[in-house]
Design an enzyme around this catalytic site. Structure first.
Site, PDB file in Angstrom:
ATOM      1  N   ASP A 129       9.673  -2.663 -17.530  1.00  0.00           N
ATOM      2  CA  ASP A 129      10.230  -1.897 -18.632  1.00  0.00           C
ATOM      3  C   ASP A 129       9.507  -2.137 -19.951  1.00  0.00           C
ATOM      4  O   ASP A 129      10.032  -2.793 -20.839  1.00  0.00           O
ATOM      5  CB  ASP A 129      11.717  -2.235 -18.791  1.00  0.00           C
ATOM      6  CG  ASP A 129      12.513  -1.862 -17.574  1.00  0.00           C
ATOM      7  OD1 ASP A 129      12.133  -0.901 -16.909  1.00  0.00           O
ATOM      8  OD2 ASP A 129      13.493  -2.549 -17.280  1.00  0.00           O
ATOM      9  N   ASP A 162       1.802   9.220   1.208  1.00  0.00           N
ATOM     10  CA  ASP A 162       2.526   8.225   0.414  1.00  0.00           C
ATOM     11  C   ASP A 162       4.025   8.350   0.677  1.00  0.00           C
ATOM     12  O   ASP A 162       4.441   8.627   1.808  1.00  0.00           O
ATOM     13  CB  ASP A 162       2.209   8.458  -1.073  1.00  0.00           C
ATOM     14  CG  ASP A 162       2.148   7.165  -1.856  1.00  0.00           C
ATOM     15  OD1 ASP A 162       3.219   6.553  -2.031  1.00  0.00           O
ATOM     16  OD2 ASP A 162       1.055   6.765  -2.292  1.00  0.00           O
ATOM     17  N   ASP A 188      10.852  16.189   9.211  1.00  0.00           N
ATOM     18  CA  ASP A 188      11.232  17.515   8.746  1.00  0.00           C
ATOM     19  C   ASP A 188      10.180  18.040   7.778  1.00  0.00           C
ATOM     20  O   ASP A 188       9.209  17.364   7.440  1.00  0.00           O
ATOM     21  CB  ASP A 188      12.628  17.508   8.101  1.00  0.00           C
ATOM     22  CG  ASP A 188      12.726  16.567   6.914  1.00  0.00           C
ATOM     23  OD1 ASP A 188      11.785  16.546   6.093  1.00  0.00           O
ATOM     24  OD2 ASP A 188      13.744  15.863   6.799  1.00  0.00           O
ATOM     25  N   ASP A 190      10.323  18.685   4.581  1.00  0.00           N
ATOM     26  CA  ASP A 190      10.588  18.452   3.162  1.00  0.00           C
ATOM     27  C   ASP A 190      10.102  17.058   2.770  1.00  0.00           C
ATOM     28  O   ASP A 190      10.758  16.058   3.026  1.00  0.00           O
ATOM     29  CB  ASP A 190      12.088  18.589   2.866  1.00  0.00           C
ATOM     30  CG  ASP A 190      12.389  18.503   1.376  1.00  0.00           C
ATOM     31  OD1 ASP A 190      11.424  18.411   0.580  1.00  0.00           O
ATOM     32  OD2 ASP A 190      13.574  18.519   1.016  1.00  0.00           O
ATOM     33  N   HIS A 197       6.733   6.234  -5.813  1.00  0.00           N
ATOM     34  CA  HIS A 197       5.326   5.866  -5.766  1.00  0.00           C
ATOM     35  C   HIS A 197       4.417   7.080  -5.611  1.00  0.00           C
ATOM     36  O   HIS A 197       3.423   7.241  -6.347  1.00  0.00           O
ATOM     37  CB  HIS A 197       5.125   4.877  -4.615  1.00  0.00           C
ATOM     38  CG  HIS A 197       3.766   4.254  -4.566  1.00  0.00           C
ATOM     39  ND1 HIS A 197       2.732   4.773  -3.844  1.00  0.00           N
ATOM     40  CD2 HIS A 197       3.284   3.126  -5.166  1.00  0.00           C
ATOM     41  CE1 HIS A 197       1.664   4.007  -3.984  1.00  0.00           C
ATOM     42  NE2 HIS A 197       1.971   2.989  -4.777  1.00  0.00           N
ATOM     43  N   ASN A 296      -3.842  -5.451  -4.071  1.00  0.00           N
ATOM     44  CA  ASN A 296      -3.384  -6.178  -5.264  1.00  0.00           C
ATOM     45  C   ASN A 296      -3.159  -7.658  -5.019  1.00  0.00           C
ATOM     46  O   ASN A 296      -2.263  -8.243  -5.607  1.00  0.00           O
ATOM     47  CB  ASN A 296      -2.054  -5.590  -5.752  1.00  0.00           C
ATOM     48  CG  ASN A 296      -2.175  -4.146  -6.154  1.00  0.00           C
ATOM     49  OD1 ASN A 296      -3.268  -3.656  -6.383  1.00  0.00           O
ATOM     50  ND2 ASN A 296      -1.062  -3.462  -6.229  1.00  0.00           N
ATOM     51  N   ASP A 335     -16.249  -0.129  -3.656  1.00  0.00           N
ATOM     52  CA  ASP A 335     -17.308   0.835  -3.958  1.00  0.00           C
ATOM     53  C   ASP A 335     -17.319   1.246  -5.426  1.00  0.00           C
ATOM     54  O   ASP A 335     -18.369   1.531  -5.992  1.00  0.00           O
ATOM     55  CB  ASP A 335     -17.132   2.098  -3.093  1.00  0.00           C
ATOM     56  CG  ASP A 335     -17.278   1.797  -1.621  1.00  0.00           C
ATOM     57  OD1 ASP A 335     -18.333   1.300  -1.226  1.00  0.00           O
ATOM     58  OD2 ASP A 335     -16.314   2.037  -0.869  1.00  0.00           O
ATOM     59  N   SER A 359      -3.110   1.014  -6.619  1.00  0.00           N
ATOM     60  CA  SER A 359      -2.466   2.282  -6.253  1.00  0.00           C
ATOM     61  C   SER A 359      -2.695   3.319  -7.331  1.00  0.00           C
ATOM     62  O   SER A 359      -2.806   4.518  -7.054  1.00  0.00           O
ATOM     63  CB  SER A 359      -0.958   2.084  -6.081  1.00  0.00           C
ATOM     64  OG  SER A 359      -0.622   1.779  -4.771  1.00  0.00           O
TER      65      SER A 359
END
Length: 761
Positions: A129, A162, A188, A190, A197, A296, A335, A359
């Site tokens: 935050d 993702d 499905d 959707d 993320h 990470n 790379d 990410s």
């Protein structure tokens, strides 16, 4: 506009690769993503070598033109549960009891190319935050300048594999392909993001360039996001879905595939999962550039997948000072670099948050690749890769290095260059460095471990090194020895193994250390002369555990008068407490020994008796789990000897009333309540009418506290209220004397009963 700021760190989006045999699991550590290159398929007919799946699921790769139905039926008859199937893959679930049989059967099937475990995958970001509103990353990669140069309008698709994408976000309006999206988690159509993320990644690539919100790297170019949801609301998924999504993305015409996910290989895993290698190879052949995060873990990306798979453009993260982010992975697999600290982007619910991680760096590169493709739509995967790397802004050491690869991605330079000058500079091919497959080797005594080396050439290619071509040395043979990469622990301590190959050297620390010494019992309560054994377990740096033989341990006692120990056998001596100390390999554990009574228990806590009755009683002393009868050694006390006393193993009732008898032994006491009270006294008649000179003897019944009753004759006290009318003898015989009335009273055991008497002439 309110901006909600959070730091999405590269949280372990883990491919939990279980690297294990069917008999012993040695799986890889769940973390972000990573591995080594895998150019050849794993053996397909050695079922015993198939790693055990942590999910219970296995991916079966079928050969070209195989009879899929036959293979499916064969696996099902052996106890496998068929889950899913594509043109070339089957996903089956095993119950654990039939794994070996099913896998051996499938491995022997000539239609099966290879088998490997399905794996868990996880999303990778940490939220913080802190408020921060500037998109510093766009300036670092010169995206605004690049937008002025791009005039092409070719439609480019970037597949974001993702957690899905919130396609209702205002800044992604018109940027998301919802006609072909798919949710592999819920099966499905959707792919709505329920974690955040994927939406953050999509915004970095393609948020609209307008007067509100943020701008994506692609600017106003014709770039569409294809969301393929492989991770659930907890950021978890598996290898099968990821590999399927990669191939489906290629089939749907994706130009760029963004993979902000991955996993670290285990100590014994030498190759990347073949399913993932095949999927990426398939996508590249179909013309899709695959861009993946380095991870990470502040570790070597060569141990992570898909980061280390050949052909993948692997991205490390930098901060606003153009230095490697403290969390970013590094290594020969890297790379290129991109901004990855405090990156603001879209978030579900129309919000914006800041995030940090490789990410976030990865979609910067995917966005530049998409921008470049809109200008030059005919670029091949190799040409696109070469252009990105050749036009990167060099950071760190001159030329390619392990932190930034070829440097910081530069959108402006990439779109300004052309195919004729985008080739990477040629370098003499030689061994640039050698890397061990592990940064440290932990073993337990007398166990072995294997070290393998990978050589990175100056042209960026990597090759496995034959252990026989390496010069191996150990710094201390008393701790560990090495031969052809096989390290054997010979003692306890720390040393290092040195491996030299073509002038390059790598040192691998080796430790045979005890990390924990645990006793089967850390506290004992014993009785004098009692015996107990304690077993010690040693945990070593490689997490293996060994039950130690008592003669390997040094045993001492802090007070021999209370307890002694020999080879793990503890003998209690006298009342008190002390510690037994067990020492091994520099570590010690204490076992508290208390020779004391934990409780004293009587066979009866309450007795209901009649006067002159007796009842046996037994006193037991408890010492933890041990016990012994100590009745004869107990000290007895009564609060009222007139009511009851203890004698020769029995409680003897003396008279009417209640009392408490206390039994004491070695500092512990137990109380026994004695009740001899009379509950009720009754006469057979309470009203009598007699003539003068008539006699009668009433019958009395006593009811005791134990509920029993009896007729009584002795011990009764009789009185008459009017001796002139009637007299009563000690025996209870009533004799009338004259006309009138009288009350005859009888008392016994503290109770009384009255008989009303009327005498007539």
């Amino acid at each position: 506009m309110r901006t909600i700021v959070a730091k999405l760190g590269f949280k372990p989006l883990l491919l939990a690769l279980a690297v294990c045999s069917l008999s012993a699991q040695t799986g890889l550590t769940p973390v972000y993503a990573a591995s080594t290159d895998m150019d050849t398929p794993s053996p397909s007919h050695e079922a015993a070598g198939v790693p055990t799946s942590e999910t219970g699921e296995y991916i079966v790769k079928l050969r070209e033109g195989s009879a899929k139905q036959t293979t499916k039926l064969r696996s099902m008859t052996k106890g496998a549960v068929y889950t899913e199937q594509t043109d070339q893959h089957m996903l089956i679930r095993l119950d654990g009891r039939t794994d070996a049989e099913v896998l051996n059967s499938l491995a022997a099937d000539p239609q099966v190319e290879y088998i490997e475990p399905n794996m868990r995958m996880y999303a990778t970001s940490t939220i913080d935050d802190t408020y921060y509103s500037e998109q510093w990353g766009l300036g670092q990669i010169q995206a605004p300048e690049a937008w002025e140069e791009v005039t092409g309008d070719a439609q480019v698709t970037v597949a974001v594999i993702d957690t899905g994408v919130d396609y209702s976000h205002p800044d992604l309006k018109g940027r998301v392909n919802t006609a072909n999206d798919y949710d592999y988690v819920n099966k499905d159509k959707d792919a709505k993001d329920d974690e955040g993320h994927g939406t953050h990644v999509a915004g970095i690539i393609a948020a609209q360039l307008n007067a509100q919100g943020i701008a994506g790297v692609a600017g106003n170019s014709s770039v569409k996001i294809l969301p393929l949801k492989v991770l659930d609301a907890e950021g978890e998924g598996d290898l099968y879905d990821v590999a399927s999504a990669i191939m489906d993305a290629a089939d749907l015409g994706a130009d760029v595939i963004n993979l902000s996910l991955g996993a670290e290989l285990g100590d014994n895993q030498k190759k990347a999962p073949q399913t993932l290698v095949d999927a990426i190879t398939y996508a590249m052949k179909k013309g899709a550039l695959v861009v993946a995060a380095a991870g990470n873990e502040s570790s070597n990306a060569d141990r992570f997948v898909p980061a280390s798979i050949a052909g993948v453009v692997t991205v490390s993260a930098i901060d606003s000072d153009r230095t490697l982010a403290d969390f970013s992975n590094y290594g020969s697999s890297v790379d290129i670099a991109a901004p990855g600290v405090d990156i603001i982007s879209t978030y579900p619910g129309g919000r914006y948050v800041h995030a940090s991680g490789t990410s976030q760096a990865t979609p910067f590169v995917s966005g530049v690749a998409a921008l470049l493709k809109t200008k030059e739509s005919d670029l091949t995967v190799k040409e696109l890769t070469d252009r990105l790397l050749a036009t990167a802004t060099d950071l760190g050491k001159t030329g390619r290095d392990s932190l930034y690869g070829y440097g910081l991605v530069n959108a402006y330079r990439a779109v300004q260059a052309d195919s004729s000058d985008s080739e990477l500079p040629e370098e003499p091919v030689s061994v640039k460095s050698v890397k061990a497959d592990r940064s440290k080797l932990s073993l337990s005594p007398n166990h072995t471990g294997t070290i393998t080396l990978t050589a990175t050439m100056t042209d960026g290619k990597k090759a496995a090194v034959d252990a026989k071509d390496v010069e191996w040395k150990t710094n201390n043979k008393k701790i560990a020895v090495v031969e052809n990469g096989v390290v054997t622990a010979t003692g306890i301590g720390k040393t290092s193994i040195t491996a030299a190959y073509q002038g390059k050297t790598v040192s691998i620390p080796v430790e045979i250390v005890l990390t924990k010494l645990a006793a089967s019992k850390t506290s004992l309560t014993m009785k004098p002369d009692g015996e107990a054994t304690v077993q010690l377990t040693a945990t070593f740096g490689d997490k293996t555990q060994t039950v130690l033989s008592p003669d390997e341990i040094e045993w001492t006692t802090q007070d021999k008068d209370i307890a002694v120990v020999q080879d793990g056998l503890i003998t209690a001596k006298n009342i008190g407490s002390t510690y037994i100390v067990a020492s091994y390999a520099g570590k010690s554990v204490k076992i508290r020994v208390s020779v004391s009574i934990t409780k004293l228990v009587a066979s009866a806590s309450k007795l209901l008796l009649k006067p002159d009755e007796s009842a046996p009683v037994e006193i037991t002393a408890f010492y933890g789990e041990d016990q012994e009868v100590v009745t004869s050694e107990v000290e007895w006390k009564t609060t009222d000897a007139r009511v009851a006393v203890y004698k020769d193993g029995e409680i003897v009732a003396k008279g009417f009333g209640s009392t408490t008898i206390t039994a004491s032994y070695r500092g512990k006491s137990v109380r026994i309540s004695i009740d001899t009270r009379l509950k009720q006294l009754q006469a057979d008649e309470t009203r009598l009418s007699l003539q003068v000179n008539q006699t009668v003897t009433p019958v009395l019944k006593a009811t005791y506290s134990d509920g029993s009753s009896e007729q009584i004759e002795d011990g009764i006290s009789w009185t008459s209220s009017n001796e002139k009318v009637a007299a009563v003898a000690k025996s209870g015989e009533i004799t009338t004397k004259a006309k009138g009335t009288a009350t005859i009273a009888a008392q016994y055991g503290g109770k009384s009963v009255r008989i009303s008497l009327t005498v007539k002439e």
